[in-house]
Design a protein around this motif. Structure first.
Motif, PDB file in Angstrom:
ATOM      1  N   UNK A  31      11.825 104.089  63.695  1.00 38.79           N
ATOM      2  CA  UNK A  31      12.586 103.178  64.549  1.00 38.79           C
ATOM      3  C   UNK A  31      12.704 103.743  65.965  1.00 38.79           C
ATOM      4  N   UNK A  32      12.953 105.029  66.088  1.00 31.69           N
ATOM      5  CA  UNK A  32      13.093 105.659  67.402  1.00 31.69           C
ATOM      6  C   UNK A  32      11.781 105.627  68.178  1.00 31.69           C
ATOM      7  N   UNK A  33      10.677 105.910  67.507  1.00 27.25           N
ATOM      8  CA  UNK A  33       9.378 105.909  68.172  1.00 27.25           C
ATOM      9  C   UNK A  33       9.021 104.488  68.624  1.00 27.25           C
ATOM     10  N   UNK A  34       9.340 103.519  67.815  1.00 26.19           N
ATOM     11  CA  UNK A  34       9.045 102.125  68.166  1.00 26.19           C
ATOM     12  C   UNK A  34       9.896 101.663  69.348  1.00 26.19           C
ATOM     13  N   UNK A  35      11.164 102.031  69.347  1.00 25.75           N
ATOM     14  CA  UNK A  35      12.091 101.614  70.398  1.00 25.75           C
ATOM     15  C   UNK A  35      11.863 102.386  71.696  1.00 25.75           C
ATOM     16  N   UNK A  36      11.514 103.645  71.599  1.00 23.34           N
ATOM     17  CA  UNK A  36      11.336 104.496  72.766  1.00 23.34           C
ATOM     18  C   UNK A  36      12.582 105.329  73.021  1.00 23.34           C
ATOM     19  N   UNK A  37      12.491 106.198  74.012  1.00 23.51           N
ATOM     20  CA  UNK A  37      13.581 107.106  74.329  1.00 23.51           C
ATOM     21  C   UNK A  37      13.990 106.931  75.784  1.00 23.51           C
ATOM     22  N   UNK A  86      13.696 106.268  88.604  1.00 25.54           N
ATOM     23  CA  UNK A  86      13.386 105.976  87.209  1.00 25.54           C
ATOM     24  C   UNK A  86      11.892 105.738  87.069  1.00 25.54           C
ATOM     25  N   UNK A  87      11.323 106.336  86.064  1.00 25.98           N
ATOM     26  CA  UNK A  87       9.898 106.174  85.786  1.00 25.98           C
ATOM     27  C   UNK A  87       9.731 105.987  84.280  1.00 25.98           C
ATOM     28  N   UNK A  88       8.780 105.157  83.893  1.00 25.84           N
ATOM     29  CA  UNK A  88       8.494 104.946  82.473  1.00 25.84           C
ATOM     30  C   UNK A  88       7.170 105.626  82.149  1.00 25.84           C
ATOM     31  N   UNK A  89       7.219 106.486  81.151  1.00 27.72           N
ATOM     32  CA  UNK A  89       6.058 107.275  80.750  1.00 27.72           C
ATOM     33  C   UNK A  89       5.723 106.905  79.308  1.00 27.72           C
ATOM     34  N   UNK A  90       4.446 106.785  79.014  1.00 25.99           N
ATOM     35  CA  UNK A  90       4.020 106.525  77.635  1.00 25.99           C
ATOM     36  C   UNK A  90       2.937 107.518  77.256  1.00 25.99           C
ATOM     37  N   UNK A  92       0.781 108.659  73.730  1.00 27.21           N
ATOM     38  CA  UNK A  92       0.437 108.420  72.311  1.00 27.21           C
ATOM     39  C   UNK A  92       1.329 107.357  71.680  1.00 27.21           C
ATOM     40  N   UNK A  93       1.601 106.301  72.422  1.00 30.61           N
ATOM     41  CA  UNK A  93       2.375 105.186  71.893  1.00 30.61           C
ATOM     42  C   UNK A  93       3.880 105.373  71.929  1.00 30.61           C
ATOM     43  N   UNK A  94       4.356 106.516  72.372  1.00 30.10           N
ATOM     44  CA  UNK A  94       5.796 106.773  72.468  1.00 30.10           C
ATOM     45  C   UNK A  94       6.224 106.555  73.914  1.00 30.10           C
ATOM     46  N   UNK A  95       7.188 105.661  74.107  1.00 30.30           N
ATOM     47  CA  UNK A  95       7.655 105.338  75.450  1.00 30.30           C
ATOM     48  C   UNK A  95       8.860 106.188  75.818  1.00 30.30           C
ATOM     49  N   UNK A  96       8.886 106.611  77.076  1.00 26.88           N
ATOM     50  CA  UNK A  96      10.003 107.398  77.599  1.00 26.88           C
ATOM     51  C   UNK A  96      10.422 106.802  78.926  1.00 26.88           C
ATOM     52  N   UNK A  97      11.682 106.459  79.036  1.00 22.68           N
ATOM     53  CA  UNK A  97      12.247 105.988  80.304  1.00 22.68           C
ATOM     54  C   UNK A  97      13.073 107.140  80.855  1.00 22.68           C
ATOM     55  N   UNK A  98      12.561 107.742  81.926  1.00 21.51           N
ATOM     56  CA  UNK A  98      13.156 108.940  82.500  1.00 21.51           C
ATOM     57  C   UNK A  98      13.833 108.592  83.813  1.00 21.51           C
ATOM     58  N   UNK A  99      15.118 108.921  83.929  1.00 24.34           N
ATOM     59  CA  UNK A  99      15.848 108.769  85.181  1.00 24.34           C
ATOM     60  C   UNK A  99      16.205 110.157  85.672  1.00 24.34           C
ATOM     61  N   UNK A 100      15.727 110.495  86.861  1.00 22.89           N
ATOM     62  CA  UNK A 100      16.007 111.797  87.457  1.00 22.89           C
ATOM     63  C   UNK A 100      16.973 111.581  88.618  1.00 22.89           C
ATOM     64  N   UNK A 101      18.118 112.242  88.544  1.00 27.64           N
ATOM     65  CA  UNK A 101      19.100 112.189  89.618  1.00 27.64           C
ATOM     66  C   UNK A 101      18.934 113.472  90.415  1.00 27.64           C
ATOM     67  N   UNK A 102      18.512 113.322  91.659  1.00 23.50           N
ATOM     68  CA  UNK A 102      18.248 114.453  92.544  1.00 23.50           C
ATOM     69  C   UNK A 102      19.383 114.555  93.553  1.00 23.50           C
ATOM     70  N   UNK A 103      19.702 115.786  93.966  1.00 20.98           N
ATOM     71  CA  UNK A 103      20.783 116.024  94.932  1.00 20.98           C
ATOM     72  C   UNK A 103      20.235 116.786  96.126  1.00 20.98           C
ATOM     73  N   UNK A 104      19.448 116.114  96.990  1.00 21.63           N
ATOM     74  CA  UNK A 104      18.909 116.832  98.144  1.00 21.63           C
ATOM     75  C   UNK A 104      20.022 117.254  99.088  1.00 21.63           C
ATOM     76  N   UNK A 105      19.954 118.481  99.544  1.00 19.74           N
ATOM     77  CA  UNK A 105      20.963 118.999 100.466  1.00 19.74           C
ATOM     78  C   UNK A 105      22.116 119.708  99.792  1.00 19.74           C
ATOM     79  N   UNK A 106      22.166 119.687  98.476  1.00 26.93           N
ATOM     80  CA  UNK A 106      23.270 120.338  97.773  1.00 26.93           C
ATOM     81  C   UNK A 106      23.144 121.856  97.921  1.00 26.93           C
ATOM     82  N   UNK A 107      24.138 122.484  98.493  1.00 24.16           N
ATOM     83  CA  UNK A 107      24.153 123.929  98.644  1.00 24.16           C
ATOM     84  C   UNK A 107      23.447 124.442  99.880  1.00 24.16           C
TER      85      UNK A 107
END
Length: 116
Positions: A31-37, A86-90, A92-107
């Motif tokens: 179910x997880x592989x079909x739905x994606x992460x 946000x980028x969607x990566x696939x 071997x049939x497994x979908x991944x929706x990746x959201x990267x929160x970047x903090x430019x200038x921090x520190x």
């Protein structure tokens, strides 16, 4: 009074394998592989440390294809902001929706000369 109804009209299904608690991990996996992460990842640190390069290397994608590297003068003027990409990566049939929160200038405005 006994129940004498006929159960011959019930629909039966043939199963391809064992159905029960022992098969639950396999069912959840399918179910997880079909739905994606979906992952959200936050990176923080001074400008120029390689945060974006690390993310690009981990996920074999170019998350910031049109990013311009700011000069030192532009970095001083800029305040801390949050950039969410946000980028969607696939793979071997497994979908991944990746959201990267970047903090430019921090520190960037912190004096770390006595920290090391």
């Amino acid at each position: 009074m006994s129940d004498t109804r006929s159960y011959s009209s019930l629909v039966t299904h043939e199963t391809s394998g064992y159905v029960g608690f022992a098969n639950l991990p396999n069912q959840v996996h399918r179910k997880s592989v079909k739905k994606g992460f979906e992952f959200t990842l936050m990176v923080a640190g001074e400008s120029g440390l390689g945060k974006s390069t690390l993310i690009d290397s981990l996920f074999l994608t170019d998350l910031y294809p049109d990013r311009a590297v700011p000069t030192a003068e532009e970095r001083i003027k800029r305040t801390v902001q949050l950039d969410a990409n946000t980028v969607e990566i696939e793979e071997r049939g497994v979908k991944l929706r990746l959201t990267v929160v970047d903090t430019p200038g921090f520190g960037d405005a912190i004096d770390n000369s006595d920290s090391f």
